[in-house]
Design a protein around this motif. Structure first.
Motif, PDB file in Angstrom:
ATOM      1  N   GLY A  90      40.521  42.049  44.045  1.00 45.76           N
ATOM      2  CA  GLY A  90      41.421  41.603  42.997  1.00 45.76           C
ATOM      3  C   GLY A  90      41.938  40.199  43.228  1.00 45.76           C
ATOM      4  O   GLY A  90      41.500  39.496  44.146  1.00 45.76           O
ATOM      5  N   ASN A 145      45.379  39.474  43.415  1.00 49.08           N
ATOM      6  CA  ASN A 145      46.699  39.480  44.055  1.00 49.08           C
ATOM      7  C   ASN A 145      46.562  39.762  45.543  1.00 49.08           C
ATOM      8  O   ASN A 145      46.325  40.911  45.935  1.00 49.08           O
ATOM      9  N   TRP A 194      43.746  50.792  41.933  1.00 48.06           N
ATOM     10  CA  TRP A 194      42.424  50.834  41.308  1.00 48.06           C
ATOM     11  C   TRP A 194      41.831  52.239  41.438  1.00 48.06           C
ATOM     12  O   TRP A 194      42.097  52.968  42.407  1.00 48.06           O
ATOM     13  N   PRO A 213      39.540  48.390  38.238  1.00 50.35           N
ATOM     14  CA  PRO A 213      40.937  47.997  38.005  1.00 50.35           C
ATOM     15  C   PRO A 213      41.373  48.416  36.599  1.00 50.35           C
ATOM     16  O   PRO A 213      40.532  48.747  35.756  1.00 50.35           O
ATOM     17  N   ASN A 261      43.342  45.457  31.728  1.00 49.99           N
ATOM     18  CA  ASN A 261      43.908  44.109  31.615  1.00 49.99           C
ATOM     19  C   ASN A 261      43.612  43.276  32.855  1.00 49.99           C
ATOM     20  O   ASN A 261      43.425  42.061  32.786  1.00 49.99           O
ATOM     21  N   GLU A 262      43.540  43.941  34.006  1.00 46.83           N
ATOM     22  CA  GLU A 262      43.206  43.243  35.245  1.00 46.83           C
ATOM     23  C   GLU A 262      41.718  42.885  35.278  1.00 46.83           C
ATOM     24  O   GLU A 262      41.331  41.820  35.778  1.00 46.83           O
ATOM     25  N   GLN A 263      40.887  43.754  34.738  1.00 46.88           N
ATOM     26  CA  GLN A 263      39.463  43.435  34.627  1.00 46.88           C
ATOM     27  C   GLN A 263      39.261  42.163  33.804  1.00 46.88           C
ATOM     28  O   GLN A 263      38.470  41.289  34.163  1.00 46.88           O
ATOM     29  N   ALA A 303      41.443  39.767  33.305  1.00 42.29           N
ATOM     30  CA  ALA A 303      41.948  38.625  34.073  1.00 42.29           C
ATOM     31  C   ALA A 303      40.943  38.187  35.140  1.00 42.29           C
ATOM     32  O   ALA A 303      40.696  36.987  35.336  1.00 42.29           O
ATOM     33  N   ILE A 304      40.343  39.163  35.819  1.00 41.13           N
ATOM     34  CA  ILE A 304      39.333  38.848  36.846  1.00 41.13           C
ATOM     35  C   ILE A 304      38.123  38.186  36.200  1.00 41.13           C
ATOM     36  O   ILE A 304      37.580  37.202  36.709  1.00 41.13           O
TER      37      ILE A 304
END
Length: 449
Positions: A224, A226, A246, A387, A390-392, A394-395
């Motif tokens: 990730g 972070n 995750w 993830p 929304n994190e996917q 962002a990544i």
């Protein structure tokens, strides 16, 4: 910096040479050649004293104009077959057969090794007449090659280019005094070494950028963005720890692998883009170019893909050939169309497939079968870190940005290499045709002009 010119020039009468120093001779290339003996391929190595290194065209360093230090091919060649073919340091080697559109036949390189060797049947050992300087003539042949003299002396049969040596050696060249040949060779050895060092630096930078790109992808899709996120054991040995929030699940649970094939010759599909492994750049996720099924004269069954699907080559997975379908299209039966479910972004899936962890596992799985490929069942059993969506996203956005930045730096480095190669070739051509007077730029003794 302006380089000195000779005090007096004459018209050579040859278009590619133009004006040359007035005291230089103009003659046929054959006036420099003592002999040109074709190489030999011999037999398979026997593990005895008949085995000898055999220089192939693949061993030519076409930039530095020398034979690579490591000649990996051994062949069994009898003492009789070696007569006139044993290479000596300072010999020139002429590529007489092979070639291609981007690398025409006719390249000449210098053999610099002290080790005994022969050259293959696609290469000829070129010996110069006594007192001529092989270093100069190596550069002179490079200039004739750059001018295209070899291409007009080439015959092509069955896809193989063959150099007509008689015609080639009848081409015109210039003959500086021997002492000036030595001075030119010394000057060009020194100056091209500087350029080669700059090229090597750019090549090293390209490798480092590729490594950085790969490491960035692999870290982002498994750890990730972070660095302070709590971690947990994924329960998958090759995956290791992943962020605690995750999920970890198999392809079977979150990725649809397209089944069923369509006929690319039918009216419904023949005009559609057909993506095959050769259309996809290795390890980058980029689609290089597109062609329709009709343009490729496709016949056997193909998979139907939706725009946005991930298209992944199951053949030789170490090449990491995967991309996003640009629109509804077809793909080769050697590829899998993959589609994430509502909880898996196809962009994130693509980056995971390009990661070091997935690629290493795919290669391991592919080695279990005769043809290196990952089969459908093995793919469905692969574990993925998932993830939140929304994190996917962002990544995916982060990796798109970073990959674009690193790729741009790599392209700049490649452009610098091409410019340096052009500069190298231009310098060689200028010096060996007498456009630059190097007599005062080296320590070699000179004859009076």
């Amino acid at each position: 910096m302006s380089l000195p010119k000779y005090p007096e020039y004459k018209d050579s009468g040859v278009e590619w040479l133009g004006s040359v120093p007035s005291h230089w001779k103009v003659d046929r290339l054959k006036a420099a050649v003592q002999s040109c003996k074709n190489g030999i391929w011999g037999d398979e190595p026997k593990g005895d004293e008949s085995d000898i290194p055999c220089v192939r065209v693949a061993d030519f360093d076409r930039i530095r104009l020398v034979v690579n230090e490591d000649v990996p091919t051994l062949r069994s060649v009898t003492d009789k077959e070696r007569i006139g073919r044993l290479l000596k340091k300072g010999d020139l080697l002429l590529e007489k057969s092979g070639g291609g559109d981007l690398k025409p036949v006719g390249q000449v390189v210098l053999y610099q090794s002290e080790n005994a060797a022969v050259c293959s049947n696609f290469v000829a050992r070129l010996q110069l007449k006594e007192h001529l300087v092989s270093g100069f003539w190596n550069y002179a042949f490079a200039a004739t090659y750059a001018a295209g003299l070899n291409t007009r002396c080439t015959n092509q049969t069955s896809g193989i280019q063959n150099l007509d040596q008689e015609r080639y050696f009848n081409e015109t060249a210039i003959f500086p005094p021997v002492a000036e040949q030595a001075a030119i060779a010394e000057f060009l050895d020194r100056e091209t070494a500087k350029i080669d060092a700059l090229i090597a630096e750019q090549e090293k930078l390209i490798v480092l950028l590729a490594e950085k790109r790969q490491a960035t992808i692999s870290h982002a899709v498994t750890r990730g963005l972070n660095p302070a996120a709590p971690m947990k054991d994924s329960g998958v040995e090759w995956l290791g720890q992943v962020p605690a929030h995750w999920e970890v699940m198999t392809f079977q649970r979150c990725v649809y692998v397209q089944e069923g094939q369509v006929d690319p010759e039918s009216d419904e599909y023949s005009s559609m883009v057909l993506i095959a492994p050769n259309h996809v750049e290795s390890a980058s996720g980029r689609l290089l170019y597109v062609e329709t099924a009709q343009e490729q004269a496709a016949q056997s069954g193909k998979y139907l893909c939706r725009g946005g699907d991930v298209i992944y080559s199951k053949i030789r997975p170490g090449l990491r050939k995967a991309c996003i379908a640009p629109s509804d299209c077809l793909c080769s039966a050697d590829m899998y169309p993959l589609r994430g479910n509502e909880n898996l972004s196809n962009t994130f899936l693509l980056w995971f497939i390009l990661s070091e962890q997935f690629s290493a596992l795919a290669v391991l799985e592919s080695e279990r079968v005769a043809m290196p490929k990952i089969n459908r069942e093995s793919l469905k059993a692969v574990w993925l870190p998932i993830p939140p969506i929304n994190e996917q996203i962002a990544i995916g956005n982060f990796l798109n940005s970073e990959a674009t930045r690193l790729d741009a730096l790599g392209e700049e480095a490649q452009q610098a290499i091409e410019l340096l190669k052009e500069r190298r070739a231009a310098l060689i051509a200028a010096v060996v045709t007498g456009q630059i007077d190097v007599r005062g730029l080296v320590d070699a003794p000179q004859e009076a002009a």
